[in-house]
Design a protein around this motif. Structure first.
Motif, PDB file in Angstrom:
ATOM      1  N   CYS A 147       0.826  -1.205   0.000  1.00 18.23           N
ATOM      2  CA  CYS A 147       0.000   0.000   0.000  1.00 18.23           C
ATOM      3  C   CYS A 147       0.865   1.263   0.000  1.00 18.23           C
ATOM      4  CB  CYS A 147      -0.979   0.002   1.166  1.00 18.23           C
ATOM      5  SG  CYS A 147      -0.179  -0.046   2.774  1.00 18.23           S
ATOM      6  N   VAL A 148       2.163   1.105  -0.201  1.00 19.92           N
ATOM      7  CA  VAL A 148       3.090   2.231  -0.264  1.00 19.92           C
ATOM      8  C   VAL A 148       2.932   2.908  -1.629  1.00 19.92           C
ATOM      9  CG1 VAL A 148       5.544   2.855  -0.261  1.00 19.92           C
ATOM     10  CG2 VAL A 148       4.702   1.041   1.242  1.00 19.92           C
ATOM     11  N   PRO A 149       2.848   4.234  -1.679  1.00 19.58           N
ATOM     12  CA  PRO A 149       2.748   4.904  -2.986  1.00 19.58           C
ATOM     13  C   PRO A 149       3.919   4.517  -3.889  1.00 19.58           C
ATOM     14  CG  PRO A 149       2.409   6.468  -1.195  1.00 19.58           C
ATOM     15  CD  PRO A 149       2.850   5.183  -0.567  1.00 19.58           C
ATOM     16  N   HIS A 150       3.659   4.418  -5.169  1.00 18.66           N
ATOM     17  CA  HIS A 150       4.672   3.961  -6.124  1.00 18.66           C
ATOM     18  C   HIS A 150       5.921   4.832  -6.108  1.00 18.66           C
ATOM     19  CE1 HIS A 150       1.878   1.334  -8.806  1.00 18.66           C
ATOM     20  NE2 HIS A 150       1.609   1.218  -7.516  1.00 18.66           N
ATOM     21  N   PHE A 151       5.780   6.133  -5.935  1.00 16.78           N
ATOM     22  CA  PHE A 151       6.940   7.018  -5.987  1.00 16.78           C
ATOM     23  C   PHE A 151       7.862   6.841  -4.774  1.00 16.78           C
ATOM     24  CE2 PHE A 151       3.913   9.597  -3.650  1.00 16.78           C
ATOM     25  CZ  PHE A 151       4.682  10.253  -2.703  1.00 16.78           C
ATOM     26  N   LEU A 152       7.433   6.076  -3.769  1.00 18.06           N
ATOM     27  CA  LEU A 152       8.267   5.817  -2.593  1.00 18.06           C
ATOM     28  C   LEU A 152       8.892   4.423  -2.607  1.00 18.06           C
ATOM     29  CD1 LEU A 152       6.027   7.385   0.192  1.00 18.06           C
ATOM     30  CD2 LEU A 152       8.090   8.352  -0.860  1.00 18.06           C
ATOM     31  N   ARG A 153       8.522   3.598  -3.577  1.00 17.70           N
ATOM     32  CA  ARG A 153       9.024   2.230  -3.651  1.00 17.70           C
ATOM     33  C   ARG A 153      10.392   2.190  -4.347  1.00 17.70           C
ATOM     34  NH1 ARG A 153       3.520  -1.043  -5.526  1.00 17.70           N
ATOM     35  NH2 ARG A 153       2.225  -0.087  -3.917  1.00 17.70           N
ATOM     36  N   PRO A 154      11.144   1.106  -4.120  1.00 14.31           N
ATOM     37  CA  PRO A 154      12.330   0.907  -4.952  1.00 14.31           C
ATOM     38  C   PRO A 154      11.873   0.912  -6.414  1.00 14.31           C
ATOM     39  CG  PRO A 154      12.254  -0.713  -3.199  1.00 14.31           C
ATOM     40  CD  PRO A 154      10.941   0.011  -3.180  1.00 14.31           C
ATOM     41  N   MET A 155      12.728   1.384  -7.311  1.00 12.81           N
ATOM     42  CA  MET A 155      12.301   1.449  -8.699  1.00 12.81           C
ATOM     43  C   MET A 155      13.415   1.168  -9.676  1.00 12.81           C
ATOM     44  SD  MET A 155      11.354   5.510  -9.015  1.00 12.81           S
ATOM     45  CE  MET A 155      10.194   5.470  -7.678  1.00 12.81           C
ATOM     46  N   SER A 156      12.974   0.812 -10.872  1.00 13.90           N
ATOM     47  CA  SER A 156      13.920   0.582 -11.955  1.00 13.90           C
ATOM     48  C   SER A 156      14.533   1.913 -12.373  1.00 13.90           C
ATOM     49  CB  SER A 156      13.197  -0.052 -13.145  1.00 13.90           C
ATOM     50  OG  SER A 156      12.347   0.901 -13.768  1.00 13.90           O
ATOM     51  N   ILE A 157      15.563   1.841 -13.186  1.00 11.24           N
ATOM     52  CA  ILE A 157      16.224   3.055 -13.659  1.00 11.24           C
ATOM     53  C   ILE A 157      15.262   3.887 -14.489  1.00 11.24           C
ATOM     54  CG2 ILE A 157      18.150   3.944 -15.029  1.00 11.24           C
ATOM     55  CD1 ILE A 157      19.522   1.164 -14.360  1.00 11.24           C
ATOM     56  N   VAL A 158      14.507   3.246 -15.370  1.00 11.75           N
ATOM     57  CA  VAL A 158      13.545   3.977 -16.204  1.00 11.75           C
ATOM     58  C   VAL A 158      12.504   4.667 -15.322  1.00 11.75           C
ATOM     59  CG1 VAL A 158      11.703   3.701 -17.914  1.00 11.75           C
ATOM     60  CG2 VAL A 158      13.901   2.549 -18.253  1.00 11.75           C
ATOM     61  N   ALA A 159      12.003   3.968 -14.324  1.00 13.33           N
ATOM     62  CA  ALA A 159      11.024   4.567 -13.416  1.00 13.33           C
ATOM     63  C   ALA A 159      11.623   5.746 -12.659  1.00 13.33           C
ATOM     64  CB  ALA A 159      10.495   3.526 -12.439  1.00 13.33           C
ATOM     65  N   ALA A 160      12.886   5.626 -12.257  1.00 12.62           N
ATOM     66  CA  ALA A 160      13.543   6.725 -11.545  1.00 12.62           C
ATOM     67  C   ALA A 160      13.681   7.947 -12.445  1.00 12.62           C
ATOM     68  CB  ALA A 160      14.902   6.287 -11.033  1.00 12.62           C
ATOM     69  N   LEU A 161      13.990   7.740 -13.724  1.00 13.82           N
ATOM     70  CA  LEU A 161      14.083   8.870 -14.663  1.00 13.82           C
ATOM     71  C   LEU A 161      12.727   9.560 -14.804  1.00 13.82           C
ATOM     72  CD1 LEU A 161      16.376   7.173 -17.314  1.00 13.82           C
ATOM     73  CD2 LEU A 161      16.984   9.153 -15.886  1.00 13.82           C
ATOM     74  N   LYS A 162      11.670   8.779 -14.916  1.00 12.72           N
ATOM     75  CA  LYS A 162      10.325   9.361 -15.039  1.00 12.72           C
ATOM     76  C   LYS A 162       9.923  10.074 -13.753  1.00 12.72           C
ATOM     77  CE  LYS A 162       8.697   6.100 -18.487  1.00 12.72           C
ATOM     78  NZ  LYS A 162       7.605   5.229 -18.923  1.00 12.72           N
ATOM     79  N   THR A 163      10.233   9.468 -12.610  1.00 13.04           N
ATOM     80  CA  THR A 163       9.908  10.073 -11.318  1.00 13.04           C
ATOM     81  C   THR A 163      10.666  11.375 -11.123  1.00 13.04           C
ATOM     82  OG1 THR A 163       9.426   7.922 -10.348  1.00 13.04           O
ATOM     83  CG2 THR A 163       9.932   9.707  -8.814  1.00 13.04           C
ATOM     84  N   ALA A 164      11.900  11.405 -11.563  1.00 14.52           N
ATOM     85  CA  ALA A 164      12.706  12.621 -11.425  1.00 14.52           C
ATOM     86  C   ALA A 164      12.044  13.808 -12.119  1.00 14.52           C
ATOM     87  CB  ALA A 164      14.102  12.392 -11.997  1.00 14.52           C
ATOM     88  N   VAL A 165      11.418  13.542 -13.251  1.00 11.74           N
ATOM     89  CA  VAL A 165      10.822  14.622 -14.042  1.00 11.74           C
ATOM     90  C   VAL A 165       9.399  14.947 -13.599  1.00 11.74           C
ATOM     91  CG1 VAL A 165      10.134  15.310 -16.384  1.00 11.74           C
ATOM     92  CG2 VAL A 165      12.288  14.092 -16.027  1.00 11.74           C
ATOM     93  N   THR A 166       8.613  13.911 -13.258  1.00 15.63           N
ATOM     94  CA  THR A 166       7.183  14.130 -13.013  1.00 15.63           C
ATOM     95  C   THR A 166       6.733  13.857 -11.582  1.00 15.63           C
ATOM     96  OG1 THR A 166       6.548  11.847 -13.526  1.00 15.63           O
ATOM     97  CG2 THR A 166       6.675  13.406 -15.380  1.00 15.63           C
TER      98      THR A 166
END
Length: 132
Positions: A43-62
């Motif tokens: 139930c942890v929000p996605h932006f707080l979970r461990p993430m792939s490199i691609v996800a981290a790039l997207k999170t960094a921007v948005t």
């Protein structure tokens, strides 16, 4: 009180911000952007979970690992062309899904650590600034 951090506006800044995301959240190896992407067990929000490199790039921007933007896609393109996977520099095709898959293949190598991902992202940021 929540404070909104400024979002990157360049590819090099995107790499640095993604490195910070990986350093704080952890690097996820598992074939998706984040663990349990359909929230069946977490139930942890996605932006707080461990993430792939691609996800981290997207999170960094948005701020969201699932949202595409032109800047995130440009960073994905630049990074994919820098990474060697199976003796190949960059993916065979240049579409966004092939670029993402190439980065994921590099990130999913057994034993790949968050520290090595962070180091590569910072090195990519420095290289982009030198060539700009």
């Amino acid at each position: 009180m929540d404070v909104e951090l400024p979002r990157p506006t360049t590819v090099s800044a995107t790499f640095r911000a993604a490195a910070r995301v990986i350093a704080s959240n952890g690097h996820y190896q598992g074939g998706d952007y984040v663990p349990d992407p359909f929230d069946r067990e977490m139930c942890v929000p996605h932006f707080l979970r461990p993430m792939s490199i691609v996800a981290a790039l997207k999170t960094a921007v948005t701020g969201d690992p699932h949202v595409d933007t032109a800047l995130a896609n440009k960073a994905i393109e630049v990074l994919a062309l820098r990474l060697e996977v199976g003796g190949e520099m960059g993916p065979y095709y240049g579409d966004i899904l092939s670029l993402e898959e190439h980065i994921a293949a590099w990130g999913d190598v057994p034993g790949r650590t968050a520290e090595s991902v962070v180091a590569v992202l910072y090195a990519a940021a420095d290289a982009v600034e030198v060539t700009a």
